[in-house]
Write a protein that holds these residues in place. Structure first.
Motif, PDB file in Angstrom:
ATOM      1  N   ILE A 142       0.822  -1.209   0.000  1.00 39.82           N
ATOM      2  CA  ILE A 142       0.000   0.000   0.000  1.00 39.82           C
ATOM      3  C   ILE A 142       0.857   1.261   0.000  1.00 39.82           C
ATOM      4  N   ALA A 143       1.926   1.297   0.790  1.00 41.38           N
ATOM      5  CA  ALA A 143       2.736   2.515   0.909  1.00 41.38           C
ATOM      6  C   ALA A 143       3.299   2.975  -0.439  1.00 41.38           C
ATOM      7  N   PRO A 144       3.919   2.114  -1.240  1.00 45.38           N
ATOM      8  CA  PRO A 144       4.394   2.580  -2.554  1.00 45.38           C
ATOM      9  C   PRO A 144       3.275   3.036  -3.484  1.00 45.38           C
ATOM     10  N   ILE A 145       2.104   2.394  -3.377  1.00 45.35           N
ATOM     11  CA  ILE A 145       0.972   2.812  -4.219  1.00 45.35           C
ATOM     12  C   ILE A 145       0.561   4.241  -3.888  1.00 45.35           C
ATOM     13  N   ILE A 146       0.467   4.536  -2.599  1.00 44.89           N
ATOM     14  CA  ILE A 146       0.088   5.894  -2.188  1.00 44.89           C
ATOM     15  C   ILE A 146       1.138   6.893  -2.661  1.00 44.89           C
ATOM     16  N   LYS A 147       2.412   6.555  -2.492  1.00 47.03           N
ATOM     17  CA  LYS A 147       3.478   7.467  -2.899  1.00 47.03           C
ATOM     18  C   LYS A 147       3.454   7.729  -4.397  1.00 47.03           C
ATOM     19  N   ALA A 148       3.136   6.706  -5.171  1.00 45.60           N
ATOM     20  CA  ALA A 148       3.158   6.848  -6.627  1.00 45.60           C
ATOM     21  C   ALA A 148       1.944   7.601  -7.160  1.00 45.60           C
ATOM     22  N   LEU A 149       0.777   7.440  -6.524  1.00 41.13           N
ATOM     23  CA  LEU A 149      -0.455   7.976  -7.099  1.00 41.13           C
ATOM     24  C   LEU A 149      -0.902   9.296  -6.498  1.00 41.13           C
ATOM     25  N   TYR A 150      -0.633   9.523  -5.216  1.00 42.57           N
ATOM     26  CA  TYR A 150      -1.175  10.722  -4.572  1.00 42.57           C
ATOM     27  C   TYR A 150      -0.161  11.858  -4.627  1.00 42.57           C
ATOM     28  N   ASN A 151      -0.571  12.974  -5.187  1.00 44.81           N
ATOM     29  CA  ASN A 151       0.273  14.159  -5.286  1.00 44.81           C
ATOM     30  C   ASN A 151      -0.429  15.319  -4.591  1.00 44.81           C
TER      31      ASN A 151
END
Length: 808
Positions: A424-433
């Motif tokens: 989950i952590a990498p997904i949030i970092k990649a998608l949320y700006n």
């Protein structure tokens, strides 16, 4: 590694005698001290390496810790003889475990110190609904599914007996886990981050009380003593009374003593608190609440932030995080024995874990969407709220000791936390700006601000020495009754001693000095005095923002966006004083660059060489004349600088000189024609205003052929002023501009600003480097003057201070 309860048939036996050294033929791994130091060094080094490798992927520190524990467990590296029998010999576990538990005790105390329960009382409706639903909905959902799975799927007897406890434990949440995740992802100061902090504090409080209740009930059931529950509850109540009625006032007295004249917390006070932590931990063990209870409760009573909370965290956090915690997770490795896991049980626990995660996400999204939050943001918030971390593993370890779950279930649940959080952590970092909300669709600039209307500034201050230069810049900006200036002053303080960032607004009618804001008092008083001396011309709204440097720009940009600010003033990270050049931390420079990248309005970086603040015999004072220069090469930033200088030129004490550098021979490309026309138009307007308004202005033009010519012209005029305004970016990339850009020491200043400020420059005057607001589609906006005019960010203000707080 082997089992900690092994019978001692190991090739390496730990000696209790004195170790004399390898030169006397003795094995260092037989000495308890040498072995402990070797274990600490190995665990810390291995965890640091794994964390370094995973950091670019967006993984959190928790993932690194657990992954190292699994890798060094008995199923992988830990089964090698050199690890199992030498470095992590079972006979050494007694000492090592004691040491690691001591580290966990301090870790929980730090968590308590950083936790701010006052957030709950300030929570809005959205945070309150999310916090309540993310505790109750997953708990109910997982318990119902556990009952369904018990009677529908075959499973081992141990799992069948503990499945409802698995459901209960998987539904818990922790504000510490959420805040640490946000810090690792650099989202602490984002809108979603702030909402997640408040909501997780509410749900985490429910989870903590539920955990204490479950553990007390379990211990009472195991002991088969009818009065044990009542006695434990009575003991807990006595501890809370002792903390609230005696220890809390003592710590507030310590803060009062330290805040006098800005003194630091006394070492004796810190020592007393550390001793108290040990006493409360011991008392927690005596009443059967283990080391999870005492230090956490005491830590929550310590006022977070400076001066006391930050002093305690500063002395403990680094050592605990990088020395104590790695060995704790490595020594937990023997519990991560993959060979003991049954495939059927893994499927059942993973299914229940997945249901718990889905329950948390849904419990977050439903109230968020109900409160008009965009679906994408609600989903990101739900993913953040569903992650697990260190405190969850500690609770699972305690549940294992109480036989609520067995070792196999503990391993599966920890690996599930590792899997879900690691994904989950990498997904949030990649998608949320979070910077997307600062995208500019409306003009917020000085150039497009209508005449004779209010102009809104936001000034950032890191320390009180920067106050005089900001006040003098405001005075030189010519605030009048027809064109007043509203200034939002934000004192930026690094986040220490607390988990969550905070921004405090200082109401003029409330004399509020707290442990968070006492550092801002002198800055606030200076601006209040300036406001009083310029009534109906200046209105000041001071703030204190306490945030980590990595996300401090979010606090600045959010305030600028909310208050419709047209211009942000940032102090340069270098300052010139009577003692010479002072270079501040690179973190301040990073803040400036982040603001330039994300600001929703125009930005200026102020480089004060003493001609503004008075360090070098300032001329920029209300009663004396001063000289302002503008070096104009063309482009939107230079136009913004000239627009600001035109406003300054209306001050009766100001003398303005505009030096326009023009290329003697250059082929202007077609796509630069619009920029050239706008440059010519604003120069024409300026020259007409010189005559019409009878301003003390002078206009010069200089032809340059190459970069050498540019440098020569600037060196001729640079020391003729008290303040020079320059644009940061150029409209076209001519050959000489590319040459100058190659030698930039400070790219955030542009090549002209860098030339005036660099170490080898002979310029001794102050510089204001201006960047005009960057729009989403600059070309479309630039070609539509009607759109620009209609959407200028102008808000008229009634000048009765008692009626205008707060302004929005």
């Amino acid at each position: 590694m082997g089992d900690a309860n092994a019978n001692g048939n190991s090739t390496c036996k730990v000696s209790s005698g004195k170790y004399r050294g390898v030169y006397f033929g003795e094995n260092p791994f037989k000495s308890p001290t040498s072995l402990l130091l070797a274990q600490l060094s190995f665990c810390s080094f291995f965890t640091a390496i794994v964390g370094f490798l995973l950091a670019p992927l967006g993984e959190t520190a928790f993932v690194s810790h657990i992954l190292v524990g699994v890798l060094l467990g008995p199923s992988l590296i830990g089964k090698l003889p050199i690890f199992k029998d030498v470095i992590f010999a079972p006979q050494s576990f007694y000492i090592s475990n004691t040491f690691s538990f001591y580290g966990v005790m301090l870790f929980l105390f730090i968590v308590g110190v950083k936790t701010d329960l006052q957030i709950i009382s300030k929570a809005g409706r959205t945070a309150l609904l999310i916090g309540i639903s993310t505790f109750f909905l997953p708990l109910i959902l997982t318990l119902l599914f556990s009952l369904l799975l018990k009677y529908s799927l075959p499973m081992s007897p141990n799992l069948h007996k503990s499945l409802h406890w698995v459901a209960s434990l998987q539904s818990l949440s922790s504000c510490h886990v959420t805040i640490c995740l946000l810090a690792d992802l650099k989202l602490l100061s984002s809108e979603i981050g702030k909402l997640a902090i408040t909501a997780s504090t509410i749900s985490g409080t429910f989870s903590w009380y539920w955990t204490v209740f479950v553990f007390v009930a379990r211990e009472s059931a195991v002991s088969k003593m009818q009065d044990s529950t009542l006695l434990i509850c009575l003991s807990v109540f006595c501890i809370m009374v002792l903390i609230v009625c005696i220890l809390k006032p003592i710590m507030l007295w310590m803060i009062d003593q330290s805040t006098i004249e800005g003194k630091k917390v006394k070492e004796s006070h810190v020592s007393i608190i550390f001793i108290t932590v040990l006493c409360f931990t011991m008392f927690g063990e005596i009443i059967g609440q283990h080391y999870l209870f005492g230090p956490m409760m005491l830590g929550m009573a310590v006022p977070d932030g400076p001066p006391l909370g930050s002093a305690l965290v500063g002395k403990l956090e680094c050592f605990v995080s990088y020395v104590f915690m790695p060995i704790f997770f490595v020594l937990s490795g023997p519990s991560f024995d993959l060979s003991t896991i049954h495939v059927g049980d893994v499927g059942i626990v993973e299914l229940l874990t997945f249901i718990a995660y889905i329950g948390k996400v849904v419990a977050t999204m439903l109230p968020s969407i109900y409160c008009k939050m965009p679906v994408n943001d609600a989903l990101y918030l739900g993913l953040i709220m569903s992650c697990q971390g260190v405190t969850d593993v500690l609770i699972l370890g305690k549940a294992t000791q109480l036989n609520l779950i067995d070792g196999e279930t503990y391993t599966i649940m920890v690996l599930s936390a590792l899997l879900f959080t690691g994904v989950i952590a990498p997904i949030i970092k990649a998608l949320y700006n979070p910077s997307q909300k600062y995208a500019a669709y409306k003009r917020r600039t000085i150039q497009h601000n209508r005449p004779n209307t209010e102009l809104r500034f936001l000034s950032c201050i890191h320390h009180q020495d920067q106050t005089p230069s900001v006040i003098n810049i405001l005075e030189s900006s010519n605030p009048t009754q027809k064109s007043p200036i509203c200034i939002y002053v934000i004192h930026l303080v690094e986040l220490t001693g607390r988990l969550a960032p905070v921004i405090v607004s200082h109401h003029p009618s409330i004399n509020r000095t707290t442990s968070h804001t006492f550092q801002s008092d002198r800055i606030i008083n200076a601006f209040r005095l300036y406001e009083k001396q310029n009534q109906r011309h200046i209105l000041v709204y001071p703030f204190t923002a306490i945030a980590p440097y990595e996300t401090m720009h979010d606090e600045i940009c959010s305030l600028a966006l909310d208050k419709w600010v047209s211009f942000i003033i940032l102090p340069f990270h270098r300052s010139w004083t009577v003692h010479g050049l002072e270079d501040s931390a690179n973190a301040i420079r990073a803040v400036n660059r982040n603001v330039l990248r994300n600001a929703p309005c125009s930005v200026g970086i102020l480089v004060d060489r003493g001609t503004i603040s008075g360090q070098g015999g300032s001329k920029m004072a209300p009663t004396s004349s001063y000289n302002i220069g503008v070096i104009f090469l063309g482009g939107q930033d230079d136009r913004e600088a000239l627009a600001y200088a035109r406003r300054m030129a209306k001050h009766p004490n100001a003398n303005l000189t505009v030096v326009r550098l023009m290329e003697s021979s250059c082929d202007i490309h077609q796509h630069h024609s619009t920029e050239q026309e706008q440059d010519s138009e604003i120069i024409k307007e300026f020259r007409e205003a010189m005559v019409k308004d009878e301003l003390n202005c002078e206009y010069k033009e200089a032809l340059v052929e190459d970069s050498v010519g540019v440098v020569n012209v600037i060196q001729e005029v640079e020391n003729s002023f008290d303040l020079i305004l320059v644009g940061r970016r150029r409209a076209n990339d001519s050959p000489w501009s590319l040459e100058l850009r190659e030698w930039n020491e400070f790219p955030e200043l542009g090549f002209i600003g860098d030339m005036l400020v660099s170490s080898d420059s002979k310029c001794m005057v102050s510089v204001l480097v201006v960047q005009q607001q960057v729009l989403v589609d600059e070309e479309i906006m630039a070609s539509s003057p009607k759109y620009i005019s209609e959407d200028s960010s102008v808000v008229n203000i009634p000048w009765q201070p008692t009626k205008v707080w707060p302004i929005r």
